[in-house]
Motif scaffolding. Sequence first.
Motif, PDB file in Angstrom:
ATOM      1  N   MET A  89      64.022 -33.293 -60.230  1.00  0.00           N
ATOM      2  CA  MET A  89      62.651 -33.525 -59.782  1.00  0.00           C
ATOM      3  C   MET A  89      61.833 -34.202 -60.884  1.00  0.00           C
ATOM      4  O   MET A  89      61.064 -35.126 -60.624  1.00  0.00           O
ATOM      5  N   TYR A 125      60.848 -35.606 -53.079  1.00  0.00           N
ATOM      6  CA  TYR A 125      61.634 -34.475 -52.592  1.00  0.00           C
ATOM      7  C   TYR A 125      62.860 -34.949 -51.815  1.00  0.00           C
ATOM      8  O   TYR A 125      63.969 -34.430 -52.000  1.00  0.00           O
ATOM      9  N   THR A 158      56.031 -25.555 -48.183  1.00  0.00           N
ATOM     10  CA  THR A 158      55.220 -26.776 -48.209  1.00  0.00           C
ATOM     11  C   THR A 158      54.480 -27.015 -46.898  1.00  0.00           C
ATOM     12  O   THR A 158      53.474 -27.730 -46.879  1.00  0.00           O
ATOM     13  N   LEU A 213      55.501 -31.936 -54.962  1.00  0.00           N
ATOM     14  CA  LEU A 213      56.876 -32.304 -54.637  1.00  0.00           C
ATOM     15  C   LEU A 213      57.011 -33.766 -54.223  1.00  0.00           C
ATOM     16  O   LEU A 213      57.910 -34.466 -54.657  1.00  0.00           O
ATOM     17  N   SER A 214      56.109 -34.217 -53.353  1.00  0.00           N
ATOM     18  CA  SER A 214      56.244 -35.561 -52.782  1.00  0.00           C
ATOM     19  C   SER A 214      55.333 -36.581 -53.439  1.00  0.00           C
ATOM     20  O   SER A 214      55.454 -37.773 -53.179  1.00  0.00           O
TER      21      SER A 214
END
Length: 240
Positions: A15, A32, A76, A86-87
């Motif tokens: 990540m 993600y 999420t 995350l995105s």
Amino acid sequence: MEIIIRTIAAFVLIMIIAKILGKHTLTQMTYYDFVLSITLGAITGNIAFNTALGSGHLTVALLTFGGIAYIVALVTMKSRKLRKWLSGKPTIVIESGKILENNLKKLKFSIDTLDQELREKEIFDIEEVEYAVLELNGKLSVLKKQQYRQITQKDLFNLSSAQAKKSQFPIELIMDGEVVSENMKHDGMSPEWLAQQLNERGLALEEVFYAVRGTNGSLFFDLYKDHIKHPVDPGNEKSN
């Protein structure tokens, strides 16, 4: 336990690497999606071909990572902050016709790449662009200046009734039933103003799933209860 710890560590490390690489390296995937795809692919590939590693350990790793992905997906759905981490989030690279050089630098996105993305949208003159946004999937979304857009019937009506307005960037006010305070504060909108808008429409905050102020300044509210008894299912539509 060692395999579980190593798998969680691999997830975190990839990540971090994905964020360092930047959005434009991910094509149509978010951070993600990128991490999920390459990690599941790598673990699955080892199960299939790497006989030097025990299949039992690799299976535990695959199941552990699959469990992480499932839990993250559930969390999420309810946490906008975690989704953003995350995105990532969309980044404006052109605002009011001005190129935001600092944002390009942060994204490691060169002016050559920006020009290429615009040409792929059949925009060869950057002066036509009012707003350009680099989306979560690495794609560039563009809003042209009013004089360069195709004319619709609504545009003709606005011109004839002297209602034409300068376009503005759409502002999300409510997402997943929660007020996006940072957006409202940035654009000088108070909670009292939003409460008044809801009151004028006979709505309560808990009824609203999504609300946005559009490019023409109009407000759009989507409710949790859509009152659609029979939603269309494309998979069940009959072909003519």
